[in-house]
Design a protein around this motif. Structure first.
Motif, PDB file in Angstrom:
ATOM      1  N   HIS A   1       0.930  -1.344   0.134  1.00 43.04           N
ATOM      2  CA  HIS A   1      -0.415  -0.423  -0.414  1.00 43.04           C
ATOM      3  C   HIS A   1       0.923   1.436  -0.038  1.00 43.04           C
ATOM      4  O   HIS A   1       1.072   1.501   1.317  1.00 43.04           O
ATOM      5  N   ALA A   2       1.385   1.711  -1.406  1.00 46.10           N
ATOM      6  CA  ALA A   2       2.091   3.039  -1.577  1.00 46.10           C
ATOM      7  C   ALA A   2       1.445   3.996  -0.484  1.00 46.10           C
ATOM      8  O   ALA A   2       2.449   4.288  -0.242  1.00 46.10           O
ATOM      9  N   GLY A   3       0.611   4.205  -0.769  1.00 42.09           N
ATOM     10  CA  GLY A   3       0.255   6.051   0.625  1.00 42.09           C
ATOM     11  C   GLY A   3       0.285   5.455   2.356  1.00 42.09           C
ATOM     12  O   GLY A   3       1.092   6.107   2.656  1.00 42.09           O
ATOM     13  N   LEU A   4      -0.055   4.024   1.989  1.00 45.46           N
ATOM     14  CA  LEU A   4       0.170   4.237   4.259  1.00 45.46           C
ATOM     15  C   LEU A   4       1.983   3.856   3.749  1.00 45.46           C
ATOM     16  O   LEU A   4       2.499   3.796   5.316  1.00 45.46           O
ATOM     17  N   TYR A   5       2.607   2.993   3.195  1.00 38.67           N
ATOM     18  CA  TYR A   5       3.773   3.008   3.874  1.00 38.67           C
ATOM     19  C   TYR A   5       4.647   4.429   3.690  1.00 38.67           C
ATOM     20  O   TYR A   5       5.793   4.394   4.358  1.00 38.67           O
ATOM     21  N   HIS A   6       4.128   5.351   2.664  1.00 36.36           N
ATOM     22  CA  HIS A   6       5.198   6.916   2.387  1.00 36.36           C
ATOM     23  C   HIS A   6       4.745   7.416   3.916  1.00 36.36           C
ATOM     24  O   HIS A   6       4.916   8.236   4.664  1.00 36.36           O
ATOM     25  N   GLU A   7       3.193   7.185   4.540  1.00 33.90           N
ATOM     26  CA  GLU A   7       2.898   7.420   5.844  1.00 33.90           C
ATOM     27  C   GLU A   7       3.792   7.385   6.687  1.00 33.90           C
ATOM     28  O   GLU A   7       3.733   7.609   8.202  1.00 33.90           O
ATOM     29  N   HIS A   8       3.585   6.045   6.819  1.00 34.47           N
ATOM     30  CA  HIS A   8       4.616   5.218   7.623  1.00 34.47           C
ATOM     31  C   HIS A   8       6.201   5.690   7.866  1.00 34.47           C
ATOM     32  O   HIS A   8       6.621   6.230   8.803  1.00 34.47           O
TER      33      HIS A   8
END
Length: 214
Positions: free
Chosen positions: A118-125
């Motif tokens: 999940h690109a969006g969640l990975y960036h947030e992480h």
């Protein structure tokens, strides 16, 4: 000033087998919701429902859904770090260009896999977690200061001294480590699409080789 510790997404660590099973069920439920329903459906109530536990049980171990997401990515990144340690022993005998390609291709593949989750969640992480600090916590730097990657690069340069241009191997290892880390970090954060292009890996390898090669 000392560096901050990597965030621990859990309120308390599960010590008993039953607690570990509960935590794993929550993590698996989070993965299932992301895979099957998307991030919009990801709430603590939904996670608890899919896991078959009470919302109170979830909050015993996780403050919020971000804590669960962080725990999933941290587990993946722990495995990535372990892989990189194993790779170091394989790469120590490789010639210059092969050594860099060996590492960069594999590290890029690791990030591509995490982005695919999940690109969006990975960036947030990544905004919440400093992976450099996490890596140092798992593989403490040498007491004299160099990061673990620097130590590998120094050992490689010493073993392949005839291939290496810089006279000061400590300086060379420091520069290569920081430049390589920054290239990967900024690409993942700003231009993740570049990781899909094999030519981008070629350019990264060429840049690092050009600095070290005699």
């Amino acid at each position: 000033m000392s560096s901050p510790s990597p965030p621990d997404p859990r309120r308390r660590a599960p010590r008993q087998a039953r607690s570990r099973v509960l935590v794993e069920s929550l993590l698996e439920a989070t993965r299932r919701i992301l895979d099957e329903e998307g991030s919009e459906a990801l709430t603590t109530n939904r996670i608890a429902d899919v896991a078959g536990v009470s919302i109170g049980s979830l909050y015993q171990y996780f403050e919020d859904k971000e804590g669960l997401v962080d725990a999933i990515f941290l587990a993946e990144e722990e495995r990535n770090l372990e892989q990189r340690v194993r790779w170091a022993s394989e790469a120590l005998e490789l010639p210059l260009e092969e050594m860099f390609r060996f590492f960069i291709e594999r590290i890029v593949a690791q990030h591509r896999r995490l982005l695919a989750m999940h690109a969006g969640l990975y960036h947030e992480h990544r905004k919440r977690t400093d992976m450099r600090i996490l890596g140092d916590a798992r593989m403490p730097p040498h007491p004299s200061g160099p990061h673990v990657v620097e130590l590998f690069l120094q050992a490689w340069c010493q073993r392949h001294r005839e291939e290496v241009r810089p006279e000061n191997l400590e300086h060379a290892a420091f520069l290569v480590d920081r430049v390589g880390y920054a290239m990967i970090r900024e690409t993942v954060d700003e231009r993740p699409g570049y990781l899909e292009d094999p030519r981008f890996v070629d350019e990264m390898v060429e840049l690092l080789v050009a600095y070290l090669r005699k």
